[in-house]
Each structure stands twice: as C-alpha cells, then as structure tokens.
Scaffold this active site. Sequence first.
Site, PDB file in Angstrom:
ATOM      1  N   CYS A  95     -64.815  29.773 -10.342  1.00  0.00           N
ATOM      2  CA  CYS A  95     -64.668  29.705 -11.789  1.00  0.00           C
ATOM      3  C   CYS A  95     -64.946  28.295 -12.280  1.00  0.00           C
ATOM      4  O   CYS A  95     -64.851  27.336 -11.521  1.00  0.00           O
ATOM      5  CB  CYS A  95     -63.260  30.149 -12.206  1.00  0.00           C
ATOM      6  SG  CYS A  95     -63.061  30.268 -14.012  1.00  0.00           S
ATOM      7  N   ASN A  96     -65.273  28.202 -13.560  1.00  0.00           N
ATOM      8  CA  ASN A  96     -65.634  26.918 -14.152  1.00  0.00           C
ATOM      9  C   ASN A  96     -64.797  26.611 -15.390  1.00  0.00           C
ATOM     10  O   ASN A  96     -65.220  25.854 -16.254  1.00  0.00           O
ATOM     11  CB  ASN A  96     -67.122  26.924 -14.528  1.00  0.00           C
ATOM     12  CG  ASN A  96     -67.606  25.556 -14.944  1.00  0.00           C
ATOM     13  OD1 ASN A  96     -67.225  24.555 -14.351  1.00  0.00           O
ATOM     14  ND2 ASN A  96     -68.433  25.505 -15.967  1.00  0.00           N
TER      15      ASN A  96
END
Length: 216
Positions: A95-96
Amino acid sequence: MHGNGGQPAAGGSESALSREGQPGPSGAAQGQVISNERSPRRYSTRTINGVQATNKFTAVGNPSLQRDPDWYRWNYNHSIAVWLRECSRSHAKICNCGQFRKHWFQECAGLEDRSTQASLEEAILRPLRVQGKRAKRKLDYHYSQPTPNRKKVYKTVRWKDELADREADFTPSEEDGGTTSSDFDEDINFDIGGDSGIVDELLGRPFTTPAPVRIV
C-alpha cells in the site's frame, strides 16, 4: 486448623501460603526477595528505571507475574516495537497510503494499489540517481587503478564526440550572415620562429621585439 494454639500438628507441615504470605499487588511476596542473580530457569533479571525486568517471557500462571505485572513489562514493550516494525515493512510492500495505522479504522481501511501509480517508482529512484553521481565520481578513480589481477583502465575521451554532435546540430542564423564555422576554417601557421621574443624570454635571454605571428 492447627492444634496447640495455631502450632502445626505433629507430623504435619505448614502450607506454602501460610509460610510465604499472601501475594501482594506489587513486589515480592512476604518472606521472598527478588534478586538479580541467575535463576534456576536460566534467565536473568535486572532493574530498569526502578522496574524489574527479565530477558524471558514469564508464563501467566507464574507466581512472579501474579505478584508484579511490571515483571514482564520490558519484554512486552520490546515485542510491541518489533511487531510495529514488521507491520510498517509489510504495509510498505502492498500500500502507498503512508501510514499503516490508518487501516485500523473503518473509515479509511481501503488499500491503494501501488501498481496504479506510474510515477511512484521514478519518485523513489530519483534521489538515488542524483546522489549516485558523486559516489560514481569517487569510484571511477579507484576503478581505473591497476590491481594484481587487472591492468589500468583508461577513461574514454568523449569530449570529441560531443563537439562533433554540437557541430552537426548547428544551424546558421541570419544574425551570423548565414555563415558557418566551415567558412572560417583556414590554414593558420602557429609556428613561432626562432627570432621570436617569446622564446628568448622563456629561455632567459635578453628581451627583443617579438615578431608577429605569420598567418599563411
């Protein structure tokens, strides 16, 4: 109940509870002393900021844990720190969103796909590319030096190629009168004659009037 005014009966023995005392909320029980020496269970204890800590987890049913919850605080905090570090590393791979703690709340529990962001890889590698130039310049010198198993590596001269590329891309403008550098290419003789004053000055001879440079 013991007979004889609270004394144990003949042939009997006191219970462990009456001999050691009632476990208290903190500290050692009555009749026991907590020491920093190595215990029979092959783990040691020490005092950290007034808190007894051990280098091994204590079982929940152990009397030491029942007497003093601070007994395992040091190990508990260390395990929490290790777990949070692993959460951060695992989250960065999938995830970012920036913080893995956001997924603990329902309103922002969605995942952002890293593959949908094309510029992410470029943004990550940009600092490495910029900072790597200085390191490459430092390593070029050591790479060019000879070693017992390798001869000296000479650098390739590239400025001539760059100069040729610039001349090929040059377009004469009206301000230049439509002329190019080829119009000024003439044979110039830079040979300085023996009677030149420059040569005499370099050799320490009496200075004479320098002869003009002859252009053929």
